[in-house]
Design an enzyme around this catalytic site. Sequence first.
Site, mmCIF file in Angstrom:
data_model
loop_
_atom_site.group_PDB
_atom_site.id
_atom_site.type_symbol
_atom_site.label_atom_id
_atom_site.label_comp_id
_atom_site.label_asym_id
_atom_site.label_seq_id
_atom_site.Cartn_x
_atom_site.Cartn_y
_atom_site.Cartn_z
ATOM 1 N N LYS A 49 0.867 -1.187 0.000
ATOM 2 C CA LYS A 49 0.000 0.000 0.000
ATOM 3 C C LYS A 49 0.894 1.224 0.000
ATOM 4 C CE LYS A 49 -3.969 2.136 2.247
ATOM 5 N NZ LYS A 49 -3.477 3.519 2.046
ATOM 6 N N LYS A 197 -7.599 -3.548 1.750
ATOM 7 C CA LYS A 197 -6.402 -2.952 2.336
ATOM 8 C C LYS A 197 -6.165 -3.580 3.695
ATOM 9 C CE LYS A 197 -9.045 1.079 3.939
ATOM 10 N NZ LYS A 197 -9.172 2.569 3.864
#
Length: 280
Positions: A49, A197
């Site tokens: 990320k 995520k």
Amino acid sequence: MRWNGVVNALTLAALAGGGWPVLGEPLPLLLAETEQGQADVRLYLVSEKLDGVRAFWDGQRLLTRSGHAIAAPEWFVAGFPRQALDGELWIGRGEFERLSGIVRRQTADEAAWRDVRYLVFELPQAPGTFRQRARALHELVSSAGVPWLRAVEQIEIGSRQALERKLDEVVLAGGEGLMLHRADAAYVTGRSDALLKLKRWLDAEATVIGHQPGRGKYAGMLGALRVRTAGGVEFMLGTGLSDALRRDPPPIGTQITFRYRELTDQGRPRFASFQRLRDL
């Protein structure tokens, strides 16, 4: 089918998708859900990320998530393909504040942009599974030959234990977390569990609705932001603010991102800390 044929097919399909986005209108991008520890990690491709600014390339322009044009230098985008790309402008781990200052300028700082890279992870509106699009994207970017244009590495991870080890590795190196994209997913937009995520902290967005004056060493500066979440929860946010933000607070109405550990029974975030101004 050979992969150069796939690239050509995806390119033609994307370009036929129906015109360029309208400036100033939010873009219909894929947004991630939070991974809750229940996903079968074997079904996903995993990447880091990135701590960057989301940027959409429509074949002619770089646009923010909100649909505003980014004043990138002409040389920066000169070699980009005509196909639409989705990714993040990025400098490095922990460099978001500097990057944001560069991207927000209405006139490009040519020297500062030399440190910026465009890391892409999706071919918007293209057919095929994400695994196919990721391979085609890698070939498309390689053929462009632009040093600061790169495809985000997507890897397979075989178990939850291996995923946790990878997360620890990224976080210890200063990264934010991991992204998990369903390998068999078609291209979709909006918030979807096709994209997850995974972070040690949770995050959310809120709107600045007030400023609380500082005291002591922060006298004459901002003490805390009063913010409101999309769910209507209001709270004070004073942790995580830089001295620069305390001297020049974000205006009322600004969208910010904060991080927190968990929610109380009343829906209030525990241990909330300012993270950043929301992507443009």
